[in-house]
Design an enzyme around this catalytic site. Structure first.
Site, PDB file in Angstrom:
ATOM      1  N   GLU A 162       0.915 -73.159 -29.244  1.00  0.00           N
ATOM      2  CA  GLU A 162       1.257 -73.991 -27.942  1.00  0.00           C
ATOM      3  C   GLU A 162       0.665 -75.348 -28.033  1.00  0.00           C
ATOM      4  O   GLU A 162       1.679 -76.272 -27.587  1.00  0.00           O
ATOM      5  CB  GLU A 162       0.043 -73.379 -26.822  1.00  0.00           C
ATOM      6  CG  GLU A 162       0.344 -71.990 -26.471  1.00  0.00           C
ATOM      7  CD  GLU A 162      -0.392 -71.034 -27.177  1.00  0.00           C
ATOM      8  OE1 GLU A 162      -0.946 -69.922 -26.703  1.00  0.00           O
ATOM      9  OE2 GLU A 162      -0.657 -71.256 -28.430  1.00  0.00           O
ATOM     10  N   GLU A 195      -0.238 -50.520 -53.688  1.00  0.00           N
ATOM     11  CA  GLU A 195       0.768 -50.138 -54.618  1.00  0.00           C
ATOM     12  C   GLU A 195      -0.115 -49.304 -55.637  1.00  0.00           C
ATOM     13  O   GLU A 195       0.017 -49.757 -56.944  1.00  0.00           O
ATOM     14  CB  GLU A 195       1.481 -51.385 -55.187  1.00  0.00           C
ATOM     15  CG  GLU A 195       2.347 -52.400 -54.333  1.00  0.00           C
ATOM     16  CD  GLU A 195       3.089 -53.236 -54.946  1.00  0.00           C
ATOM     17  OE1 GLU A 195       3.322 -53.268 -56.345  1.00  0.00           O
ATOM     18  OE2 GLU A 195       3.376 -54.399 -54.356  1.00  0.00           O
ATOM     19  N   GLY A 254      -1.082 -45.645 -57.538  1.00  0.00           N
ATOM     20  CA  GLY A 254      -0.302 -44.393 -58.235  1.00  0.00           C
ATOM     21  C   GLY A 254      -0.663 -43.200 -57.228  1.00  0.00           C
ATOM     22  O   GLY A 254      -1.013 -43.422 -56.260  1.00  0.00           O
TER      23      GLY A 254
END
Length: 367
Positions: free
Chosen positions: A52, A293, A295
């Site tokens: 704003e 990310e 395994g």
């Protein structure tokens, strides 16, 4: 132009702040007089002016009597910056059209009330659904104090993340890899397990032009991370956190810290890292979002711990066959009725692959 077009412009502007304004929300603002845009802005970075105030600063001349469209309820408290409601009132805006409600207890409903008390006409919930899509991370973080966790993986049509020999590069195509780097930019943190580090020696950086690197978080119960790994060698340049349990080498911990690595000890009952305690710790560090990310093992632990808010699966048009690794392993459930449930959020084509996005249903928006 119509009201909806003005708000869509505000939404487009808001999205430009992705990756930069954490842990604040993405917000866009457009100021209109006589059907023409006379000012616009968005929240660029945390600590800088809100949307704003940026929009009001862009107006040439006076904004008195204009209509202000904003994607999120204007703030009304002193934080890193002054309240936006003050600026709106001081500039004698006649009408404010708001998209999303702000679930922050410091703001929720109070910003709207202040504007109305000042004699400003206020419209709420305008295109709320579209505006809400900008900030699932902020809504989750501000109501729980925990990071929003997105699990990402690539798999074949038959659900494999590697061949029977363990080979996994590359399952998805170039377009999907680029999308993943955009996701790295969009999240404050990226998390992986020590198995991934030992197998791939990754950098876990963002490699798109103009992108930023996420904070790297490694779950490493026994503190096995090698000193010569890419993560440790670059820890003085890119913030890196390694999380272990009680069973670690004190000398190695100090050596890692000298290299620039932050080491946390958060042991769970099973001797591994307590993921729920880790989320609370990261939240207290103002890390509001994590791209997981991991395994198959870490993914399973994350799902079982209930910390995963969203799953993004890249499905490649390939079939490996045979017995190979799946995206999520662990002990698994015994019956289909015991499955961890997610709802489809988005499905889109990414190059030759398909990205499926699913979210865990939870209440994080104000009524």
């Amino acid at each position: 132009m119509t009201d909806r077009q003005f708000m869509r412009r505000a939404i487009t502007l808001a999205s430009r702040g992705q990756g930069w304004c954490h842990p604040n929300p993405m917000v866009g603002c457009v100021i209109v007089r006589d059907g023409e845009i006379i000012g616009e802005g968005y929240h660029r970075r945390c600590g800088e002016l809100h949307a704003e105030r940026n929009a009001l600063a862009s107006v040439k001349g006076s904004a008195e009597g204009a209509i202000l469209y904003v994607t999120l309820e204007p703030c009304c408290h002193h934080g890193r910056t002054a309240p936006c409601t003050d600026a709106i009132i001081e500039n004698r805006i006649a009408k404010v059209v708001i998209g999303s409600r702000d679930p922050n207890p410091k703001v929720s409903g109070k910003g709207v009330n202040l504007l109305r008390e000042a004699g400003i006409e206020v419209v709420t919930d305008f295109m709320r659904e579209e505006c809400d899509r900008l900030n699932p991370v902020f809504f989750h973080y501000i109501t729980t104090g925990l990071p929003y966790v997105t699990m990402k993986y690539a798999m074949t049509l038959d659900g494999k993340t590697a061949t029977k020999t363990g080979a996994s590069k590359w399952i998805s195509g170039p377009a999907s890899l680029k999308e993943v780097h955009r996701m790295r930019h969009a999240n404050m943190g990226i998390m992986a397990g020590i198995g991934t580090v030992l197998a791939d020696d990754p950098l876990l950086t963002c490699r798109i032009r103009g992108g930023k690197n996420p904070v790297r978080i490694i779950c490493d119960s026994g503190l096995r991370i090698p000193f010569d790994s890419n993560l440790v060698r670059t820890a003085d340049k890119i913030r890196t956190i390694v999380v272990c349990s009680n069973n670690y080498d004190v000398f190695k911990k100090k050596s890692l810290e000298r290299a620039g690595v932050e080491v946390l000890s958060l042991p769970g009952k099973d001797g591994r890292v307590d993921l729920n305690a880790l989320m609370k710790k990261l939240g207290s560090m103002e890390i509001d979002s994590i791209l997981l990310e991991g395994g198959a093992g870490l993914n399973a632990s994350a799902v079982e711990a209930g910390i995963v808010n969203e799953i993004r699966a890249f499905v490649a048009p390939k079939v490996f066959g045979g017995r190979a690794v799946s995206p999520v392993e662990g002990s698994g459930v015994e019956l289909p009725s015991q499955a961890y449930s997610f709802s489809l959020k988005e499905m889109k084509r990414v190059g030759g692959d398909v990205m499926l996005s699913y979210v865990r249903e939870e209440k994080c928006l104000p009524e």
